[in-house]
Design an enzyme around this catalytic site. Structure first.
Site, PDB file in Angstrom:
ATOM      1  N   ARG A 129     -10.537   3.599   7.674  1.00 20.57           N
ATOM      2  CA  ARG A 129     -10.355   2.193   8.039  1.00 20.57           C
ATOM      3  C   ARG A 129     -11.533   1.639   8.831  1.00 20.57           C
ATOM      4  NH1 ARG A 129      -4.190   2.598   8.057  1.00 20.57           N
ATOM      5  NH2 ARG A 129      -3.348   0.569   8.581  1.00 20.57           N
ATOM      6  N   ARG A 140      10.095  -0.486  11.332  1.00 16.57           N
ATOM      7  CA  ARG A 140       8.991   0.004  12.154  1.00 16.57           C
ATOM      8  C   ARG A 140       8.740  -0.958  13.315  1.00 16.57           C
ATOM      9  NH1 ARG A 140       4.032   1.287   8.185  1.00 16.57           N
ATOM     10  NH2 ARG A 140       2.936   0.483   9.992  1.00 16.57           N
ATOM     11  N   ARG A 176      -2.230  -6.793  13.315  1.00 14.42           N
ATOM     12  CA  ARG A 176      -2.639  -5.793  12.316  1.00 14.42           C
ATOM     13  C   ARG A 176      -3.441  -6.459  11.190  1.00 14.42           C
ATOM     14  NH1 ARG A 176       2.874  -3.499  10.785  1.00 14.42           N
ATOM     15  NH2 ARG A 176       1.776  -2.256   9.231  1.00 14.42           N
ATOM     16  N   ARG A 204      11.018  -5.769   5.912  1.00 12.61           N
ATOM     17  CA  ARG A 204      10.748  -4.429   5.386  1.00 12.61           C
ATOM     18  C   ARG A 204      11.469  -3.332   6.178  1.00 12.61           C
ATOM     19  NH1 ARG A 204       4.751  -1.786   4.785  1.00 12.61           N
ATOM     20  NH2 ARG A 204       4.765  -1.413   7.019  1.00 12.61           N
ATOM     21  N   LYS A 212       0.834  -1.214   0.000  1.00 15.07           N
ATOM     22  CA  LYS A 212       0.000   0.000   0.000  1.00 15.07           C
ATOM     23  C   LYS A 212       0.867   1.263   0.000  1.00 15.07           C
ATOM     24  CE  LYS A 212      -2.049   0.561   4.004  1.00 15.07           C
ATOM     25  NZ  LYS A 212      -1.668   1.797   4.698  1.00 15.07           N
TER      26      LYS A 212
HETATM   27  P1  AMP Z   1      -0.104   2.128   8.432  1.00 16.13           P
HETATM   28  O1  AMP Z   1       1.131   2.963   8.310  1.00 16.13           O
HETATM   29  O2  AMP Z   1      -1.180   2.521   7.473  1.00 16.13           O
HETATM   30  O3  AMP Z   1       0.206   0.653   8.403  1.00 16.13           O
HETATM   31  O4  AMP Z   1      -0.697   2.417   9.905  1.00 16.13           O
HETATM   32  C1  AMP Z   1       0.059   2.156  11.068  1.00 16.13           C
HETATM   33  C2  AMP Z   1      -0.813   2.242  12.311  1.00 16.13           C
HETATM   34  O5  AMP Z   1      -1.342   3.575  12.443  1.00 16.13           O
HETATM   35  C3  AMP Z   1      -2.040   1.348  12.329  1.00 16.13           C
HETATM   36  O6  AMP Z   1      -1.734   0.025  12.755  1.00 16.13           O
HETATM   37  C4  AMP Z   1      -2.940   2.082  13.333  1.00 16.13           C
HETATM   38  O7  AMP Z   1      -2.502   1.876  14.661  1.00 16.13           O
HETATM   39  C5  AMP Z   1      -2.667   3.545  12.975  1.00 16.13           C
HETATM   40  N1  AMP Z   1      -3.588   4.042  11.927  1.00 16.13           N
HETATM   41  C6  AMP Z   1      -3.271   4.421  10.658  1.00 16.13           C
HETATM   42  N2  AMP Z   1      -4.351   4.831   9.964  1.00 16.13           N
HETATM   43  C7  AMP Z   1      -5.406   4.707  10.813  1.00 16.13           C
HETATM   44  C8  AMP Z   1      -6.803   4.933  10.699  1.00 16.13           C
HETATM   45  N3  AMP Z   1      -7.357   5.384   9.555  1.00 16.13           N
HETATM   46  N4  AMP Z   1      -7.584   4.703  11.794  1.00 16.13           N
HETATM   47  C9  AMP Z   1      -7.053   4.262  12.944  1.00 16.13           C
HETATM   48  N5  AMP Z   1      -5.751   3.985  13.122  1.00 16.13           N
HETATM   49  C10 AMP Z   1      -4.923   4.201  12.073  1.00 16.13           C
END
Ligand code: AMP
Length: 214
Positions: free
Chosen positions: A84, A155, A166, A122, A9
């Site tokens: 989300r 990360r 996740r 990653r 993504k």
């Molecule tokens: P990502 O970088 O998109 O994988 O997001 C990393 C983390 O950020 C997720 O596991 C959530 O803890 C938080 N997060 C990101 N986007 C959202 C969202 N739209 N709603 C709630 N938590 C989010």
């Protein structure tokens, strides 16, 4: 842009945003940025990110609203990782209505058993969240981002245990969002198991309508 963790993504959202000339709005990156800067919002989000859970809707929605009010997105924006949940969908619908904007959704599909492998190797760049993989997509110089020269790091939530949570969260809380957009006829699904360039081509082909509207 949708996809379970490890689907590509982030990689694709950078490529597509550049191809379409759109600014990227990545909620995960915004949270990590707040964490790093030790802001109040970062403190609020910390525990959720560490566990691989979603940050509460009101916090996430307020952060996105604040960003949309501060920056100007006259040509549109590419959202990476938002909405989300169904509450976030409603909030985005309201924002889009106020801005007279339409929504197009692309989802990258990858089976769960490939995801943990992809995430464990990653690394992510500190400056802009570009991602690499030691086996599938290595940087030219180890530990350095090809695009902006910043440091690459792993990360905290890319560890195997958090990754599994996740993925679970994605299926439970985010899958209904995709069903919603599918019913509205706004969903494009692409196979994320093929090489990076082919995923990008498929996404651009699927999102053609967006380019024509822009
Ligand atoms: P990502 O970088 O998109 O994988 O997001 C990393 C983390 O950020 C997720 O596991 C959530 O803890 C938080 N997060 C990101 N986007 C959202 C969202 N739209 N709603 C709630 N938590 C989010």
């Amino acid at each position: 842009m949708f996809g379970p963790p490890g689907a590509g993504k982030g990689t694709q959202s950078h490529l597509i945003a550049e191809a379409l000339g759109l600014p990227r709005l990545a909620t995960g990156e915004m949270f990590r940025d707040h964490l790093q800067k030790n802001t109040e919002l970062g403190e609020l989000a910390r525990m959720f990110l560490q566990r691989g859970e979603l940050v509460p809707d009101e916090v996430t929605i307020a952060m996105v609203q604040e960003n949309l009010a501060r920056e100007s997105y006259t040509a549109g924006a590419l959202f990476d990782g938002f909405p989300r949940t169904l509450s976030q969908v409603e909030a985005l619908d309201r924002l889009a209505e106020a801005l007279l904007a339409s929504i197009q959704v692309a989802s990258i599909v990858v089976p769960d058993d490939l995801l943990v492998d992809r995430l464990s190797g990653r690394t992510t760049c500190r400056a802009e969240g570009h991602t690499f993989h030691q086996k599938f997509n290595p940087p030219q110089q180890a530990g350095v981002c090809d695009f902006d020269g910043s440091e690459l790091y792993q990360r905290a939530d890319d560890r195997a245990e958090t990754v599994r949570n996740r993925i679970r969260v994605y299926h439970h809380q985010t899958a209904p969002v995709l069903t919603h957009y599918q019913r509205q006829g706004h969903l494009v699904e692409v196979d994320g198991t093929v090489p990076i360039e082919r995923v990008t081509e498929a996404l651009l082909e699927g999102l053609k309508g967006v380019r024509n509207d822009a």
